[in-house]
Design a protein around this motif. Structure first.
Motif, PDB file in Angstrom:
ATOM      1  N   THR A 151      -0.649  -5.892  12.828  1.00 40.47           N
ATOM      2  CA  THR A 151      -1.597  -6.885  12.322  1.00 40.47           C
ATOM      3  C   THR A 151      -1.099  -7.491  11.017  1.00 40.47           C
ATOM      4  OG1 THR A 151      -3.408  -5.610  13.312  1.00 40.47           O
ATOM      5  CG2 THR A 151      -3.994  -7.285  11.683  1.00 40.47           C
ATOM      6  N   ALA A 152      -0.603  -6.638  10.103  1.00 42.71           N
ATOM      7  CA  ALA A 152      -0.093  -7.126   8.819  1.00 42.71           C
ATOM      8  C   ALA A 152       1.149  -7.988   9.005  1.00 42.71           C
ATOM      9  CB  ALA A 152       0.223  -5.950   7.905  1.00 42.71           C
ATOM     10  N   LYS A 160      -6.159  -8.548   6.067  1.00 47.55           N
ATOM     11  CA  LYS A 160      -7.107  -8.390   4.960  1.00 47.55           C
ATOM     12  C   LYS A 160      -8.539  -8.462   5.451  1.00 47.55           C
ATOM     13  CE  LYS A 160      -4.073 -10.263   1.351  1.00 47.55           C
ATOM     14  NZ  LYS A 160      -3.850 -11.403   0.407  1.00 47.55           N
ATOM     15  N   ALA A 161      -8.792  -9.377   6.386  1.00 47.94           N
ATOM     16  CA  ALA A 161     -10.145  -9.506   6.936  1.00 47.94           C
ATOM     17  C   ALA A 161     -10.557  -8.261   7.725  1.00 47.94           C
ATOM     18  CB  ALA A 161     -10.219 -10.742   7.834  1.00 47.94           C
ATOM     19  N   SER A 162      -9.556  -7.556   8.258  1.00 47.64           N
ATOM     20  CA  SER A 162      -9.829  -6.333   9.023  1.00 47.64           C
ATOM     21  C   SER A 162      -9.835  -5.084   8.152  1.00 47.64           C
ATOM     22  CB  SER A 162      -8.774  -6.177  10.130  1.00 47.64           C
ATOM     23  OG  SER A 162      -8.722  -7.315  10.958  1.00 47.64           O
ATOM     24  N   GLY A 163      -9.707  -5.276   6.845  1.00 46.93           N
ATOM     25  CA  GLY A 163      -9.719  -4.133   5.943  1.00 46.93           C
ATOM     26  C   GLY A 163      -8.374  -3.449   5.798  1.00 46.93           C
ATOM     27  N   GLU A 169       0.993  -1.537   3.910  1.00 48.67           N
ATOM     28  CA  GLU A 169       1.800  -1.456   5.133  1.00 48.67           C
ATOM     29  C   GLU A 169       3.261  -1.792   4.832  1.00 48.67           C
ATOM     30  OE1 GLU A 169       0.305  -0.065   7.542  1.00 48.67           O
ATOM     31  OE2 GLU A 169      -1.597  -0.248   6.487  1.00 48.67           O
ATOM     32  N   GLN A 170       3.484  -2.759   3.930  1.00 47.23           N
ATOM     33  CA  GLN A 170       4.848  -3.085   3.507  1.00 47.23           C
ATOM     34  C   GLN A 170       5.503  -1.886   2.838  1.00 47.23           C
ATOM     35  OE1 GLN A 170       6.732  -5.848   3.778  1.00 47.23           O
ATOM     36  NE2 GLN A 170       8.409  -5.155   2.461  1.00 47.23           N
ATOM     37  N   LEU A 171       4.721  -1.160   2.032  1.00 44.50           N
ATOM     38  CA  LEU A 171       5.231   0.034   1.363  1.00 44.50           C
ATOM     39  C   LEU A 171       5.616   1.096   2.384  1.00 44.50           C
ATOM     40  CD1 LEU A 171       5.752   1.410  -1.373  1.00 44.50           C
ATOM     41  CD2 LEU A 171       3.404   2.275  -1.285  1.00 44.50           C
ATOM     42  N   GLY A 172       4.814   1.236   3.440  1.00 44.23           N
ATOM     43  CA  GLY A 172       5.134   2.197   4.502  1.00 44.23           C
ATOM     44  C   GLY A 172       6.437   1.853   5.196  1.00 44.23           C
TER      45      GLY A 172
END
Length: 268
Positions: A151-152, A160-163, A169-172
């Motif tokens: 999604t990201a 962002k709209a989905s919380g 996620e980029q950090l992961g």
């Protein structure tokens, strides 16, 4: 025992790297992060030099420096300098500093070519444990965060709209990329790690209708490249790391060519 055979260990090491690099490589392709992976890999040679200087494991040194490099790029991006320029400066600077640092090491025998292009035939049982442990960690992280990462990647605004926090996620992904770089050094070397991330994923792209299928196909193609490269280098007496990448490149050419021919025949 079976693991006493160096060729078996080499094949298992190649499969471990394929398992970790291929699905992560799909996100690298989707997000157009190819240069980011290259920069992180180049920086790891500095980690190798520091690890040898301080007497710690090469995996630890490469992982720490790769993480620092990835974090630095993430924090500096968007501050007035183009990302490709920033990555180019940091990647080549880190590689140069690493090579210079290696030259200062006294009383330490180092196979620089092995770290640059891989030395998979010298993989030991401890190396296998590190490679498969790192691969398991990367696969577990991707499986856990798969939907959020997708999604990201597709739409940060929708995330962002989905919380979902796109930066988290980029950090992961950054963490997973650093782990893959650290475990792949022994297999294909710092100069070819990016190829194992990008080429199997790019080869799988025209064959897959869904992201999940693309990741699975990429794993299969990367495993085929690893096994074919090990066997080919043994038969032809060529460097193993580059041979693995050559096999991956041939697979990419075949899948891309077959897809192009299929489209032409469909039009006619």
């Amino acid at each position: 025992m079976m693991l006493d055979d160096f060729l078996i260990r080499a094949m298992l090491a190649g499969l471990g790297v394929a398992l970790a690099a291929a699905p992560l490589g799909c996100f690298v392709v989707w997000r157009r992060m190819a240069y980011f992976g290259d920069a992180t890999a180049h920086a790891s040679i500095l980690g190798v030099a520091l690890a040898l200087a301080f007497g710690i494991s090469v995996f630890t040194g490469a992982l720490v420096v790769a993480l620092i490099m990835a974090a630095a790029v993430s924090s500096l991006s968007g501050r007035g300098m183009a990302m490709d320029t920033l990555l180019g400066v940091m990647a080549h600077s880190a590689l140069a500093f690493g090579l210079v640092a290696v030259s200062f090491l006294q009383g330490v025998r180092i196979d620089l070519m092995g770290y640059l292009f891989g030395d998979i035939l010298a993989v030991g049982k401890a190396d296998l444990a590190v490679i498969w442990g790192g691969a398991a960690a990367v696969v577990a992280l991707l499986a856990w965060r798969w939907q959020a990462l997708l999604t990201a990647t597709l739409s940060p605004d929708l995330a962002k709209a989905s919380g979902i926090d796109p930066r988290r996620e980029q950090l992961g992904l950054t963490l997973a990329l650093a782990v893959v770089v650290a475990v792949a050094i022994k297999v294909v070397g710092v100069l070819l790690i990016a190829a194992m991330l990008i080429v199997p994923a790019a080869a799988a792209r025209p064959l897959a209708a869904t992201p999940e299928r693309m990741a699975l196909i990429a794993v299969g193609l990367a495993a085929l490249a690893a096994l074919g490269g090990v066997q080919g280098s043994f038969v032809l007496d060529t460097p193993t790391g580059p041979t693995i990448v050559c096999v991956a490149a041939v697979i990419f050419a075949l899948t891309t060519g077959a897809t192009a021919l299929g489209r032409l025949s469909a039009k006619s």
